[in-house]
Motif scaffolding. Structure first.
Motif, short mmCIF file in Angstrom:
data_model
loop_
_atom_site.label_atom_id
_atom_site.label_comp_id
_atom_site.label_asym_id
_atom_site.label_seq_id
_atom_site.Cartn_x
_atom_site.Cartn_y
_atom_site.Cartn_z
N ASP A 222 -15.92 1.15 3.98
CA ASP A 222 -14.49 1.11 4.27
C ASP A 222 -14.09 -0.22 4.92
O ASP A 222 -13.04 -0.78 4.60
CB ASP A 222 -14.07 2.29 5.16
CG ASP A 222 -13.92 3.57 4.37
OD1 ASP A 222 -13.51 3.51 3.20
OD2 ASP A 222 -14.21 4.64 4.92
N PHE A 223 -14.92 -0.72 5.82
CA PHE A 223 -14.64 -2.02 6.44
C PHE A 223 -14.67 -3.13 5.38
O PHE A 223 -13.80 -4.00 5.35
CB PHE A 223 -15.65 -2.32 7.55
CG PHE A 223 -15.49 -3.70 8.13
CD1 PHE A 223 -14.52 -3.95 9.08
CD2 PHE A 223 -16.31 -4.74 7.70
CE1 PHE A 223 -14.36 -5.23 9.60
CE2 PHE A 223 -16.15 -6.02 8.22
CZ PHE A 223 -15.17 -6.27 9.18
N LEU A 224 -15.67 -3.08 4.51
CA LEU A 224 -15.78 -4.10 3.45
C LEU A 224 -14.59 -4.03 2.50
O LEU A 224 -14.04 -5.06 2.12
CB LEU A 224 -17.09 -3.92 2.68
CG LEU A 224 -18.36 -4.25 3.46
CD1 LEU A 224 -19.59 -3.82 2.68
CD2 LEU A 224 -18.42 -5.73 3.80
N ARG B 27 -6.10 1.37 -2.63
CA ARG B 27 -5.78 0.52 -1.48
C ARG B 27 -5.46 -0.91 -1.90
O ARG B 27 -4.64 -1.57 -1.25
CB ARG B 27 -6.93 0.55 -0.47
CG ARG B 27 -7.01 1.91 0.22
CD ARG B 27 -8.23 2.10 1.06
NE ARG B 27 -8.26 1.17 2.19
CZ ARG B 27 -9.32 1.03 2.98
NH1 ARG B 27 -10.42 1.74 2.76
NH2 ARG B 27 -9.30 0.18 3.98
N LEU B 28 -6.06 -1.39 -2.97
CA LEU B 28 -5.75 -2.74 -3.46
C LEU B 28 -4.34 -2.79 -4.05
O LEU B 28 -3.58 -3.73 -3.80
CB LEU B 28 -6.76 -3.18 -4.52
CG LEU B 28 -6.50 -4.55 -5.16
CD1 LEU B 28 -6.66 -5.67 -4.13
CD2 LEU B 28 -7.42 -4.76 -6.35
N LEU B 29 -3.99 -1.80 -4.84
CA LEU B 29 -2.70 -1.81 -5.53
C LEU B 29 -1.55 -1.34 -4.64
O LEU B 29 -0.38 -1.62 -4.95
CB LEU B 29 -2.78 -0.96 -6.80
CG LEU B 29 -3.77 -1.48 -7.84
CD1 LEU B 29 -3.87 -0.51 -9.00
CD2 LEU B 29 -3.39 -2.87 -8.32
N ALA B 30 -1.85 -0.65 -3.57
CA ALA B 30 -0.84 -0.20 -2.61
C ALA B 30 -1.34 -0.53 -1.20
O ALA B 30 -1.61 0.36 -0.39
CB ALA B 30 -0.57 1.29 -2.77
N PRO B 31 -1.48 -1.84 -0.90
CA PRO B 31 -2.05 -2.23 0.39
C PRO B 31 -1.06 -2.02 1.54
O PRO B 31 0.13 -2.35 1.42
CB PRO B 31 -2.35 -3.72 0.21
CG PRO B 31 -1.35 -4.18 -0.81
CD PRO B 31 -1.15 -2.99 -1.73
N LYS B 32 -1.55 -1.47 2.62
CA LYS B 32 -0.68 -1.18 3.76
C LYS B 32 0.03 -2.45 4.24
O LYS B 32 1.15 -2.38 4.74
CB LYS B 32 -1.46 -0.54 4.89
CG LYS B 32 -2.47 -1.46 5.55
CD LYS B 32 -3.18 -0.79 6.69
CE LYS B 32 -4.15 -1.79 7.33
NZ LYS B 32 -4.85 -1.25 8.44
N GLU B 33 -0.59 -3.61 4.05
CA GLU B 33 -0.01 -4.87 4.50
C GLU B 33 1.31 -5.20 3.79
O GLU B 33 2.13 -5.94 4.32
CB GLU B 33 -1.00 -6.04 4.28
CG GLU B 33 -2.27 -5.95 5.09
CD GLU B 33 -3.35 -5.04 4.48
OE1 GLU B 33 -4.41 -4.91 5.11
OE2 GLU B 33 -3.14 -4.47 3.40
N SER C 90 -6.60 9.24 4.10
CA SER C 90 -6.64 9.25 5.55
C SER C 90 -6.78 7.83 6.10
O SER C 90 -6.37 7.53 7.21
CB SER C 90 -7.77 10.13 6.06
OG SER C 90 -9.00 9.67 5.56
N VAL C 91 -7.39 6.95 5.32
CA VAL C 91 -7.56 5.55 5.71
C VAL C 91 -6.41 4.75 5.09
O VAL C 91 -6.12 4.89 3.92
CB VAL C 91 -8.92 5.00 5.21
CG1 VAL C 91 -9.06 3.53 5.54
CG2 VAL C 91 -10.05 5.79 5.80
#
Length: 162
Positions: A7-9, A122-128, A160-161
């Motif tokens: 997850d960190f990576l 997460r790549l296609l919908a990044p929280k950033e 959740s992440v």
């Protein structure tokens, strides 16, 4: 040597890609990430979109003695194609020299679909890049904003992440 968690990576890779390509708005240009990879990945991964690849949505392969390729069914709707590319991009990253060095290859052997799908979401919908209230968005709105399938948006909202 203790290796970082997957997850960190994943989070680090996504931030690095967004930064390297100076991505400041959605949708994330995943096609560019694969077709014009950063220098350390240039010999490791490429993109092939072909309407004749009808037996699957996408797959990462490495022919003997050549660089790896993300093969994508070009007949898919764009949102499905982008998600499939992102998922198989992760598989390619896991098999790249740098991915092996940091322990990503073991992630693919353990539960390949789970990690690859989570990375793609997460790549296609990044929280950033998502609006502050993104967790309250309807799945259809998130899907349209990020150019991803609604089912992927539903899964991203349930992650959740962040």
């Amino acid at each position: 040597m203790i290796l970082p968690t997957v997850d960190f990576l994943v989070a680090s890779i996504i931030v690095a890609l967004l930064d390297y390509y100076e991505v400041t708005a959605l949708p994330v240009p995943v096609r560019k990430f694969i077709s014009s990879p950063p220098p350390d990945l240039a010999g490791e991964i490429s993109l092939v979109e072909d309407a004749n690849i009808t037996f699957l949505d996408a797959v990462w392969v490495r022919p003997a003695g050549k660089r790896g390729m993300v093969l994508v069914n070009a007949a898919l709707p764009e949102a499905d194609r982008r998600y499939s590319m992102a998922r198989e991009f992760f598989v390619g990253l896991c098999h790249a020299r740098g991915g092996k060095e940091v322990g990503l290859a073991s992630a693919i052997r353990m539960t390949p679909n789970d990690y690859a799908e989570r990375f793609a979401r997460r790549l296609l919908a990044p929280k950033e890049l998502l609006p502050a209230n993104w967790r309250n968005m309807p799945a259809g709105g998130l899907a349209a904003l990020c150019l991803i399938p609604v089912t992927v948006a539903e899964a991203r909202l349930a992650d959740s992440v962040e």
